[in-house]
Design an enzyme around this catalytic site. Sequence first.
Site, PDB file in Angstrom:
ATOM      1  N   TYR A  84      73.595 -40.897 -92.980  1.00 45.36           N
ATOM      2  CA  TYR A  84      72.245 -41.248 -92.525  1.00 45.36           C
ATOM      3  C   TYR A  84      71.472 -41.926 -93.649  1.00 45.36           C
ATOM      4  CZ  TYR A  84      67.755 -41.175 -90.246  1.00 45.36           C
ATOM      5  OH  TYR A  84      66.583 -41.573 -89.669  1.00 45.36           O
ATOM      6  N   PHE A 136      58.307 -70.921 -84.355  1.00 45.10           N
ATOM      7  CA  PHE A 136      59.498 -70.419 -83.675  1.00 45.10           C
ATOM      8  C   PHE A 136      59.037 -69.315 -82.722  1.00 45.10           C
ATOM      9  CE2 PHE A 136      63.204 -67.808 -82.884  1.00 45.10           C
ATOM     10  CZ  PHE A 136      63.987 -68.785 -82.295  1.00 45.10           C
ATOM     11  N   THR A 137      59.724 -69.205 -81.601  1.00 45.87           N
ATOM     12  CA  THR A 137      59.261 -68.351 -80.494  1.00 45.87           C
ATOM     13  C   THR A 137      58.929 -66.923 -80.936  1.00 45.87           C
ATOM     14  OG1 THR A 137      61.593 -67.991 -80.006  1.00 45.87           O
ATOM     15  CG2 THR A 137      60.456 -69.691 -78.729  1.00 45.87           C
ATOM     16  N   ASP A 227      61.546 -68.114 -93.691  1.00 44.40           N
ATOM     17  CA  ASP A 227      62.496 -67.735 -92.657  1.00 44.40           C
ATOM     18  C   ASP A 227      63.844 -68.288 -93.111  1.00 44.40           C
ATOM     19  OD1 ASP A 227      64.162 -67.452 -90.491  1.00 44.40           O
ATOM     20  OD2 ASP A 227      62.637 -67.991 -89.011  1.00 44.40           O
ATOM     21  N   LYS A 270      72.872 -65.441 -87.863  1.00 42.44           N
ATOM     22  CA  LYS A 270      73.158 -66.887 -87.967  1.00 42.44           C
ATOM     23  C   LYS A 270      73.953 -67.137 -89.261  1.00 42.44           C
ATOM     24  CE  LYS A 270      69.534 -66.901 -84.962  1.00 42.44           C
ATOM     25  NZ  LYS A 270      68.839 -65.677 -84.525  1.00 42.44           N
ATOM     26  N   ARG A 394      64.602 -75.839 -74.910  1.00 38.99           N
ATOM     27  CA  ARG A 394      63.673 -75.724 -76.037  1.00 38.99           C
ATOM     28  C   ARG A 394      62.558 -76.740 -75.795  1.00 38.99           C
ATOM     29  NH1 ARG A 394      64.785 -71.052 -79.138  1.00 38.99           N
ATOM     30  NH2 ARG A 394      63.807 -70.604 -77.159  1.00 38.99           N
ATOM     31  N   PHE A 461      60.927 -67.728 -71.743  1.00 38.90           N
ATOM     32  CA  PHE A 461      62.183 -68.482 -71.578  1.00 38.90           C
ATOM     33  C   PHE A 461      63.388 -67.571 -71.381  1.00 38.90           C
ATOM     34  CE2 PHE A 461      63.806 -67.665 -75.842  1.00 38.90           C
ATOM     35  CZ  PHE A 461      62.648 -67.349 -76.531  1.00 38.90           C
TER      36      PHE A 461
END
Length: 469
Positions: A84, A136-137, A227, A270, A394, A461
């Site tokens: 943990y 960005f969303t 980001d 990514k 997009r 979306f």
Amino acid sequence: MDQTPKTFGQQAGRRSWAEPWKIKMVEPIKMTNPADRQEELERAGYNTFLLRSECVYIDLLTDSGTSAMSDRQWAGMMLGDEAYAGSRNFYHLESAVQQYYGYRYVVPTHQGRGAEHLLSRAAITPGQYVAGNMYFTTTRLHQEMAGATFVDVIIDEAHDPENLHPFKGNVDLNKVQRLIDRVGADKVAYISLAGTVNMAGGQPVSMGNVRELRLLCDRYGIPIYLDATRMVENAFFIQEREPGYTGKTIAEILKEFCSFTHGAWMSAKKDNLVNIGGWLAVNDWDLFEELRNMVVIFEGLHTYGGLAGRDMEAIAIGIEEAVQDDHVRSRVGQVRYLGELLTAWNIPIVQPVGGHAIFLDAKRFYPHIPQDQFPAQTLAAELYLDSGIRSMERGVVSAGRDPQTGDHRYPALELTRLTIPRRVYTQAHMDVVAEAVQAVFEAAPQTRGLKLVYEPKYLRFFQARFERI
Ligand code: PM9
């Protein structure tokens, strides 16, 4: 002169690149038929997010969590320390982020938006502004939910799909200065800097731009948070295009770029080559204290942040694999291969081709479909109907509604994204995709748009439903 036509592969002096890996395990995919695709698309309300993946032939919905892990990463999964607290895999992850990204303090999260949530809450006071190189969303939504107003400060060239600027992700420093002059420096919570810029077509930010941005921000005491989701791909474009960086490695460029920022958040799904995971990293101890405390409320203890030990191990190994020059070259090279085919066939796409995807310019596919009939959503539906290839809208659907007026936000870019997972598909798949896009382009004049019949409150979306007009 030799007039004999040269076939592919016989061109004099031709030298191809190839992927720096070979395939050890395969996952069969099945071709679908037109009648089944029509039925499935209607069931999914013309939204590719609602398709069942078993009904998809080539899945270019996203490069998020869809990459193939290496044998070393899979071996690392077996070394998961599922304690943990204090898992050794956390310390491996922490040291990989410190070594390759250069930040001091690291907090794991279950994925990118978990990190966005924590940073937005910790770094924004309600009523402040966040300036970013295009929205960005999920990022903007977390910033808005923390009480900020997002202001786009990307260069104008980024909004033009045909503009060939080599660093279309750059921040326009005059726009930042104007925001500071208008609202006051203390009202600007931070600069939200993305490398590369997803919604602009995977476009990079130059080293020169982040260096100057840092100088400007230092004058006003405004932090820059990065980001870093696709920052490795950004480093590739700097190496390729920016004077002085040709001889530097991707790893060196990545670390130098990060050094101009105060911290970063990451969707490890990514660049970091894993199926799940994320992290936050900062240099400031007080901010770290706050984040480390908050992660316990929303994600999990600060040494696992919602991840299993094995997931953290896979990220740590993925970070090192991701910065290898050969890897990045073949990853971006595959995207570019598809882009070059489409360009040669005069298919309208965002230029220059970016790092992770080809963005089809739906406005130029369907000049007869107004933006409130969702050209990019229509194009994604048509591509699926034609050949079972899944892409993503997009455009106006992704942009959502203005929180003040409630109207659709109409972005200049109305795009359909063909996103290439890392280390998954071959060049032959890219050929099939290009031919399908061409067929859909030829049928474009007969295509009708869509109407919205169901719209969820947040990030519409993902779950919205449509019907054919
Ligand atoms: N990007 C993408 O497909 C995942 C689904 S769409 C929201 O492009 C950036 C630049 C991203 C991103 C996700 C996130 C959020 C942050 N920044 O999906 O929560 O492209 O891990 O990351 C997607 P998570």
